[in-house]
Design a protein around this motif. Structure first.
Motif, mmCIF file in Angstrom:
data_model
loop_
_atom_site.group_PDB
_atom_site.id
_atom_site.type_symbol
_atom_site.label_atom_id
_atom_site.label_comp_id
_atom_site.label_asym_id
_atom_site.label_seq_id
_atom_site.Cartn_x
_atom_site.Cartn_y
_atom_site.Cartn_z
ATOM 1 N N LEU A 1 0.863 -1.184 0.000
ATOM 2 C CA LEU A 1 0.000 0.000 0.000
ATOM 3 C C LEU A 1 0.897 1.230 0.000
ATOM 4 C CD1 LEU A 1 -2.824 1.349 0.347
ATOM 5 C CD2 LEU A 1 -2.362 1.309 2.805
ATOM 6 N N VAL A 2 0.645 2.141 -0.924
ATOM 7 C CA VAL A 2 1.369 3.407 -0.941
ATOM 8 C C VAL A 2 0.356 4.527 -0.840
ATOM 9 C CG1 VAL A 2 1.483 3.447 -3.494
ATOM 10 C CG2 VAL A 2 3.063 4.858 -2.161
ATOM 11 N N SER A 3 0.539 5.389 0.153
ATOM 12 C CA SER A 3 -0.360 6.532 0.321
ATOM 13 C C SER A 3 0.197 7.697 -0.482
ATOM 14 C CB SER A 3 -0.509 6.887 1.798
ATOM 15 O OG SER A 3 0.744 7.145 2.381
ATOM 16 N N HIS B 1 -1.129 -1.029 -4.337
ATOM 17 C CA HIS B 1 -2.384 -0.282 -4.252
ATOM 18 C C HIS B 1 -2.034 1.141 -3.841
ATOM 19 C CE1 HIS B 1 -6.726 0.290 -3.742
ATOM 20 N NE2 HIS B 1 -6.340 1.183 -2.827
ATOM 21 N N ALA B 2 -2.397 2.119 -4.689
ATOM 22 C CA ALA B 2 -2.160 3.527 -4.387
ATOM 23 C C ALA B 2 -3.425 4.110 -3.762
ATOM 24 C CB ALA B 2 -1.803 4.295 -5.655
ATOM 25 N N LEU B 3 -3.296 4.600 -2.552
ATOM 26 C CA LEU B 3 -4.392 5.231 -1.828
ATOM 27 C C LEU B 3 -4.204 6.738 -1.897
ATOM 28 C CD1 LEU B 3 -6.830 5.249 0.133
ATOM 29 C CD2 LEU B 3 -5.140 5.125 1.999
ATOM 30 N N TYR B 4 -5.057 7.415 -2.650
ATOM 31 C CA TYR B 4 -4.990 8.863 -2.775
ATOM 32 C C TYR B 4 -5.793 9.459 -1.620
ATOM 33 C CZ TYR B 4 -4.288 13.251 -5.234
ATOM 34 O OH TYR B 4 -3.871 14.514 -5.588
ATOM 35 N N VAL B 5 -5.110 10.186 -0.723
ATOM 36 C CA VAL B 5 -5.743 10.736 0.477
ATOM 37 C C VAL B 5 -6.022 12.223 0.263
ATOM 38 C CG1 VAL B 5 -5.517 11.081 2.963
ATOM 39 C CG2 VAL B 5 -4.490 9.057 1.892
ATOM 40 N N LEU B 6 -7.303 12.577 0.380
ATOM 41 C CA LEU B 6 -7.712 13.966 0.203
ATOM 42 C C LEU B 6 -7.536 14.748 1.499
ATOM 43 C CD1 LEU B 6 -11.006 13.367 -1.797
ATOM 44 C CD2 LEU B 6 -8.735 13.923 -2.694
ATOM 45 N N ASP B 7 -7.071 15.990 1.380
ATOM 46 C CA ASP B 7 -6.804 16.797 2.572
ATOM 47 C C ASP B 7 -8.064 17.471 3.111
ATOM 48 O OD1 ASP B 7 -7.261 18.997 0.945
ATOM 49 O OD2 ASP B 7 -5.331 19.940 1.332
ATOM 50 N N GLU B 8 -7.915 18.097 4.265
ATOM 51 C CA GLU B 8 -9.036 18.708 4.978
ATOM 52 C C GLU B 8 -9.746 19.775 4.157
ATOM 53 O OE1 GLU B 8 -9.832 21.233 9.091
ATOM 54 O OE2 GLU B 8 -7.934 20.182 8.829
ATOM 55 N N THR C 1 -3.195 8.852 -10.615
ATOM 56 C CA THR C 1 -3.350 7.396 -10.563
ATOM 57 C C THR C 1 -3.036 6.751 -11.911
ATOM 58 O OG1 THR C 1 -5.749 7.607 -10.859
ATOM 59 C CG2 THR C 1 -4.945 7.401 -8.603
ATOM 60 N N ASP C 2 -3.273 7.480 -13.005
ATOM 61 C CA ASP C 2 -2.858 6.974 -14.320
ATOM 62 C C ASP C 2 -1.339 6.851 -14.395
ATOM 63 O OD1 ASP C 2 -5.475 6.779 -15.178
ATOM 64 O OD2 ASP C 2 -5.400 8.591 -16.443
ATOM 65 N N SER C 3 -0.654 7.812 -13.800
ATOM 66 C CA SER C 3 0.809 7.759 -13.756
ATOM 67 C C SER C 3 1.287 6.541 -12.965
ATOM 68 C CB SER C 3 1.353 9.045 -13.116
ATOM 69 O OG SER C 3 2.713 8.915 -12.804
ATOM 70 N N VAL C 4 0.613 6.265 -11.852
ATOM 71 C CA VAL C 4 0.949 5.076 -11.053
ATOM 72 C C VAL C 4 0.747 3.825 -11.895
ATOM 73 C CG1 VAL C 4 0.320 3.682 -9.041
ATOM 74 C CG2 VAL C 4 0.369 6.184 -8.865
ATOM 75 N N GLY D 1 5.980 -4.413 -14.615
ATOM 76 C CA GLY D 1 5.355 -5.734 -14.555
ATOM 77 C C GLY D 1 4.661 -6.008 -13.232
ATOM 78 N N VAL D 2 4.195 -4.954 -12.572
ATOM 79 C CA VAL D 2 3.547 -5.069 -11.266
ATOM 80 C C VAL D 2 2.059 -4.790 -11.429
ATOM 81 C CG1 VAL D 2 3.399 -4.018 -8.971
ATOM 82 C CG2 VAL D 2 5.635 -4.430 -10.009
ATOM 83 N N SER D 3 1.220 -5.675 -10.884
ATOM 84 C CA SER D 3 -0.215 -5.396 -10.915
ATOM 85 C C SER D 3 -0.521 -4.278 -9.928
ATOM 86 C CB SER D 3 -1.030 -6.651 -10.616
ATOM 87 O OG SER D 3 -0.774 -7.106 -9.316
ATOM 88 N N HIS D 4 -1.594 -3.547 -10.198
ATOM 89 C CA HIS D 4 -1.870 -2.349 -9.407
ATOM 90 C C HIS D 4 -3.362 -2.124 -9.274
ATOM 91 C CE1 HIS D 4 -3.072 -0.234 -13.056
ATOM 92 N NE2 HIS D 4 -2.112 -0.943 -13.626
ATOM 93 N N SER D 5 -3.719 -1.330 -8.268
ATOM 94 C CA SER D 5 -5.075 -0.852 -8.072
ATOM 95 C C SER D 5 -4.963 0.481 -7.349
ATOM 96 C CB SER D 5 -5.899 -1.858 -7.250
ATOM 97 O OG SER D 5 -5.295 -2.099 -6.001
ATOM 98 N N ASN D 6 -6.079 1.180 -7.221
ATOM 99 C CA ASN D 6 -6.030 2.456 -6.514
ATOM 100 C C ASN D 6 -7.390 2.781 -5.934
ATOM 101 O OD1 ASN D 6 -7.598 4.235 -8.429
ATOM 102 N ND2 ASN D 6 -6.017 3.493 -9.807
ATOM 103 N N SER D 7 -7.385 3.712 -5.005
ATOM 104 C CA SER D 7 -8.617 4.211 -4.409
ATOM 105 C C SER D 7 -8.375 5.629 -3.912
ATOM 106 C CB SER D 7 -9.082 3.302 -3.260
ATOM 107 O OG SER D 7 -8.107 3.228 -2.248
ATOM 108 N N ILE D 8 -9.473 6.305 -3.620
ATOM 109 C CA ILE D 8 -9.427 7.664 -3.080
ATOM 110 C C ILE D 8 -10.132 7.639 -1.729
ATOM 111 C CG2 ILE D 8 -10.154 10.058 -3.427
ATOM 112 C CD1 ILE D 8 -10.270 9.450 -6.428
#
Length: 158
Positions: A19-21, A47-54, A78-81, A89-96
């Protein structure tokens, strides 16, 4: 004297998900590169977790910003990720995720990262170690220390 690699007491890590934030900052790009490298080394996915700020969360809650516009804005990152993970060659996913709640005091960037790590059963966490500059979007500078203190998984702070 034998090297640490020769020590039969040492065991290799078993990593299936890293997991990468991220928050769109330059430090986040660097964290993604490290996460992909760890995943590639261990045959894991990222898995890239995009964290939104306050500020963004408050703007969404008050109707000043449309949530779909925020999602569109994070898509480029996330497209860049995805491109970099695929190239390695790494599988990936993401969320916000909202890194802040206007109704629940215990929701903050660090807790969001750790909760997501638990939900996804992540084996390894990479967090960008950002200076807290006050720039909008750089929410993870506040979260890195919390994640380092309370994560049950190994953490790499870059």
């Amino acid at each position: 004297m034998p090297s640490p690699a020769d020590d039969s007491r040492m065991t290799d890590l078993d990593i299936d998900l890293v997991l990468v934030s991220v928050d769109g900052s330059e430090e986040s790009h660097e964290a993604v590169d490290y996460a992909i490298a760890v995943a590639a080394e261990y045959g894991a996915s990222v898995h890239a977790l995009y964290v939104l700020d306050e500020d963004v969360v408050r703007a969404i809650d008050h109707g000043v910003v449309d949530e779909s516009d925020v999602a569109d804005d994070t898509e480029a990152f996330t497209d860049s990720v995805a491109r970099r993970a695929e190239a390695a060659g790494v599988s990936h996913s993401n969320s916000i995720a909202y890194g802040f709640s206007t109704t629940v005091k215990t929701v903050h960037p660090g807790s969001v990262v750790l909760d997501t790590a638990e939900e996804l059963e992540s084996d390894f966490i990479v967090v960008p170690r950002e200076p807290v500059s006050g720039d909008p979007g750089e929410v993870l500078g506040k979260a890195a220390e919390y994640v380092l203190l309370y994560a049950s998984q190994p953490v790499l702070s870059v």
